[in-house]
Scaffold this motif. Structure first.
Motif, PDB file in Angstrom:
ATOM      1  N   CYS A  55     158.486  30.687  86.639  1.00  0.00           N
ATOM      2  CA  CYS A  55     158.734  29.919  85.816  1.00  0.00           C
ATOM      3  C   CYS A  55     157.455  28.845  85.045  1.00  0.00           C
ATOM      4  O   CYS A  55     157.665  29.332  83.230  1.00  0.00           O
ATOM      5  CB  CYS A  55     159.056  28.375  86.159  1.00  0.00           C
ATOM      6  SG  CYS A  55     161.423  28.110  86.880  1.00  0.00           S
TER       7      CYS A  55
ATOM      8  N   LYS B  33     156.697  31.991  82.273  1.00  0.00           N
ATOM      9  CA  LYS B  33     158.047  32.443  81.589  1.00  0.00           C
ATOM     10  C   LYS B  33     157.198  31.153  80.578  1.00  0.00           C
ATOM     11  O   LYS B  33     157.659  31.063  79.411  1.00  0.00           O
ATOM     12  CB  LYS B  33     159.356  32.158  81.799  1.00  0.00           C
ATOM     13  CG  LYS B  33     160.444  32.304  80.701  1.00  0.00           C
ATOM     14  CD  LYS B  33     161.914  31.880  81.068  1.00  0.00           C
ATOM     15  CE  LYS B  33     162.956  31.473  80.576  1.00  0.00           C
ATOM     16  NZ  LYS B  33     164.093  31.531  81.227  1.00  0.00           N
ATOM     17  N   ALA B  34     156.978  29.863  80.882  1.00  0.00           N
ATOM     18  CA  ALA B  34     156.536  29.181  79.738  1.00  0.00           C
ATOM     19  C   ALA B  34     155.732  28.874  79.423  1.00  0.00           C
ATOM     20  O   ALA B  34     155.490  29.470  78.269  1.00  0.00           O
ATOM     21  CB  ALA B  34     156.550  27.378  80.902  1.00  0.00           C
TER      22      ALA B  34
ATOM     23  N   LYS C 262     154.155  32.624  78.657  1.00  0.00           N
ATOM     24  CA  LYS C 262     154.957  33.296  77.373  1.00  0.00           C
ATOM     25  C   LYS C 262     155.435  32.561  75.764  1.00  0.00           C
ATOM     26  O   LYS C 262     154.907  32.932  74.772  1.00  0.00           O
ATOM     27  CB  LYS C 262     156.006  33.887  77.755  1.00  0.00           C
ATOM     28  CG  LYS C 262     155.381  35.096  78.681  1.00  0.00           C
ATOM     29  CD  LYS C 262     156.176  36.528  79.445  1.00  0.00           C
ATOM     30  CE  LYS C 262     155.521  37.182  80.028  1.00  0.00           C
ATOM     31  NZ  LYS C 262     156.120  38.672  80.995  1.00  0.00           N
ATOM     32  N   GLU C 263     156.459  31.871  76.864  1.00  0.00           N
ATOM     33  CA  GLU C 263     157.281  30.879  75.269  1.00  0.00           C
ATOM     34  C   GLU C 263     156.286  30.028  74.914  1.00  0.00           C
ATOM     35  O   GLU C 263     156.001  30.206  73.389  1.00  0.00           O
ATOM     36  CB  GLU C 263     157.990  30.222  75.998  1.00  0.00           C
ATOM     37  CG  GLU C 263     159.412  30.947  76.494  1.00  0.00           C
ATOM     38  CD  GLU C 263     160.423  29.864  77.622  1.00  0.00           C
ATOM     39  OE1 GLU C 263     160.012  28.505  77.697  1.00  0.00           O
ATOM     40  OE2 GLU C 263     161.703  30.557  77.704  1.00  0.00           O
TER      41      GLU C 263
ATOM     42  N   GLN D 275     154.141  32.366  72.235  1.00  0.00           N
ATOM     43  CA  GLN D 275     155.200  33.444  70.943  1.00  0.00           C
ATOM     44  C   GLN D 275     154.758  32.114  70.034  1.00  0.00           C
ATOM     45  O   GLN D 275     155.432  32.250  69.100  1.00  0.00           O
ATOM     46  CB  GLN D 275     156.946  33.635  71.620  1.00  0.00           C
ATOM     47  CG  GLN D 275     157.206  33.762  70.827  1.00  0.00           C
ATOM     48  CD  GLN D 275     157.112  35.491  70.366  1.00  0.00           C
ATOM     49  OE1 GLN D 275     155.971  36.102  71.010  1.00  0.00           O
ATOM     50  NE2 GLN D 275     156.458  35.222  68.663  1.00  0.00           N
ATOM     51  N   ALA D 276     155.617  30.512  70.597  1.00  0.00           N
ATOM     52  CA  ALA D 276     155.455  29.602  70.024  1.00  0.00           C
ATOM     53  C   ALA D 276     154.035  29.273  69.128  1.00  0.00           C
ATOM     54  O   ALA D 276     154.319  29.077  67.445  1.00  0.00           O
ATOM     55  CB  ALA D 276     156.059  28.236  70.509  1.00  0.00           C
TER      56      ALA D 276
ATOM     57  N   ASP E 138     154.099  32.151  66.637  1.00  0.00           N
ATOM     58  CA  ASP E 138     154.734  31.221  65.091  1.00  0.00           C
ATOM     59  C   ASP E 138     154.945  30.856  64.642  1.00  0.00           C
ATOM     60  O   ASP E 138     154.903  30.279  63.098  1.00  0.00           O
ATOM     61  CB  ASP E 138     156.629  31.233  66.120  1.00  0.00           C
ATOM     62  CG  ASP E 138     157.402  31.778  66.404  1.00  0.00           C
ATOM     63  OD1 ASP E 138     157.168  33.177  66.524  1.00  0.00           O
ATOM     64  OD2 ASP E 138     158.770  31.634  67.474  1.00  0.00           O
TER      65      ASP E 138
END
Length: 135
Positions: free
Chosen positions: A73, A76-77, A79-80, A83-84, A87
């Protein structure tokens, strides 16, 4: 995560105290001591000792699985979040480009307006000169 002996099913406060008297004061110690040493403790036969050691192993395995899940988790957090961030940078870049385009368009409009205003002023000056000449 550090567990108490009482976290193992079938071990209450009195059994934990008895195990402690025999040098088994943690779940880790209970797993290490094995079935033979546990059978020396009053109240533990071979079946109960095996079941207790197995329960301690399951507790260890559950902790490993929980750590794995937590790590998964967290990755994953992360990586997110990365990515954010990408972005946001991408959106900011697009906004800057759009602002530059709008600024160029406004500059062109301003130049056209100033040319037109200059032409009108020149026409007005010419018409004034003509009127003076007629007089």
């Amino acid at each position: 995560m550090k567990h108490l002996l009482t976290d193992i099913s079938g071990i209450g406060e009195s059994t934990a105290a008895r195990l402690s008297e025999y040098g088994i004061d943690s779940v880790k110690m209970l797993r290490k001591c094995g079935v033979k040493k546990l059978c020396r403790v009053p109240g533990f036969g071979e079946i109960r000792a095996a079941a207790t050691v197995a329960a301690a192993e399951r507790l260890k395995d559950a902790d490993k699985a929980a750590r794995r899940d937590a790590d998964k988790c967290a990755r994953k957090a992360a990586k997110e979040a990365i990515q954010a961030g990408k972005d946001v940078k991408k959106d900011a870049r697009k906004a800057r480009e759009e602002a530059k385009k709008l600024a160029r368009a406004a500059e062109k409009d301003a130049k056209k307006t100033s040319k037109n205003t200059g032409k009108k002023a020149a026409k007005t000056d010419k018409s004034k000169k003509r009127k003076k000449k007629k007089k």
